[in-house]
Design an enzyme around this catalytic site. Structure first.
Site, PDB file in Angstrom:
ATOM      1  CG  HIS A  89      -2.765   3.391   4.312  1.00 47.00           C
ATOM      2  ND1 HIS A  89      -3.244   2.934   5.519  1.00 47.00           N
ATOM      3  CD2 HIS A  89      -2.681   2.296   3.506  1.00 47.00           C
ATOM      4  CE1 HIS A  89      -3.433   1.619   5.448  1.00 47.00           C
ATOM      5  NE2 HIS A  89      -3.109   1.213   4.254  1.00 47.00           N
TER       6      HIS A  89
ATOM      7  CB  SER B 216      -0.925   0.002   1.219  1.00 42.39           C
ATOM      8  OG  SER B 216      -1.837  -1.064   1.185  1.00 42.39           O
TER       9      SER B 216
ATOM     10  NE  ARG C 212       1.517   4.256   9.215  1.00 46.40           N
ATOM     11  CZ  ARG C 212       1.091   3.114   9.697  1.00 46.40           C
ATOM     12  NH1 ARG C 212      -0.191   2.932   9.932  1.00 46.40           N
ATOM     13  NH2 ARG C 212       1.924   2.138   9.947  1.00 46.40           N
TER      14      ARG C 212
END
Length: 215
Positions: free
Chosen positions: A41, A15, A38
């Site tokens: 994501h 990812s 992050r």
């Protein structure tokens, strides 16, 4: 039968690799990019990178505060619940005062929302802390006004102001970016209407450790 990746760390690795390949992270240094990845994501949207803004000292200031054991203040329990405790470097306390018994009367007295009134209860431990607002623009506005009203009031080390919504969210985040330097605080935000608890928690968890993927 469906086949799929079952290794959690491998899912994260793939990812994050996809995010780095598909997102424009050129505006960030290496540490800021780790935080941005992050956040992207958590949002599932690579174009979020264009709206992420932070002060130059945000990452080192927030990480130093957490290593020093300073608390994390949040506007709602959803943000508090999303903090991964085993990433915190000093078993930091995560504090949400929204449901404190004093808040309803304080909100009525101040003529504001409960999330904004709850900010008033942070004063005793605010100095050097990390503030994470992921839901309520009124909480962010109230904090900015509270700090601006008196230069002697305690300052957090960093404000993560990432509330989501259609009324006041974009405006409160623009105010944070505009006022942070004058208030003497480092900041992180996502300009526009997007934001929310998941993105805010992702930012906290990224700041809590320099290790992108925990073993």
């Amino acid at each position: 039968m469906h086949t799929y990746i079952t290794d959690g760390n491998e899912i994260y690795r793939r990812s994050f690799a996809m995010i780095r390949a598909e997102s424009d992270l050129t505006a960030f240094d290496a540490d800021q990019a780790q935080v941005a990845v992050r956040m992207i994501h958590a949002a599932g949207q690579t174009d979020l990178a264009a709206d992420i803004a932070c002060s130059a000292g945000l990452v080192p200031a927030a990480r130093a505060a957490l290593r020093a054991g300073k608390p994390i203040f949040t506007d709602v329990n959803m943000v508090a619940s999303g903090v991964t405790r085993n990433r915190l470097p000093a078993d930091n306390e995560v504090i949400c005062t929204l449901h404190d018994a004093r808040v309803p009367a304080l909100a009525a007295q101040l003529g504001t929302t409960r999330t904004a009134a709850a900010v008033e209860l942070w004063a005793d431990r605010l100095a050097g802390s990390v503030v994470a607002i992921g839901n309520a623009p009124t909480a962010l506005f109230h904090l900015l006004n509270w700090l601006a009203a008196d230069p002697d009031r305690p300052r957090p080390a960093a404000i993560l102001g990432i509330p989501v919504g259609f009324v006041g969210a974009a405006e409160s985040k623009a105010a944070l970016a505009q006022d942070a330097a004058a208030l003497g605080v480092e900041f992180l935000t996502v300009h526009g209407r997007r934001g929310g608890s998941a993105i805010t928690c992702a930012a906290i968890n990224a700041l809590a450790t320099e290790q992108e993927i925990l073993p």
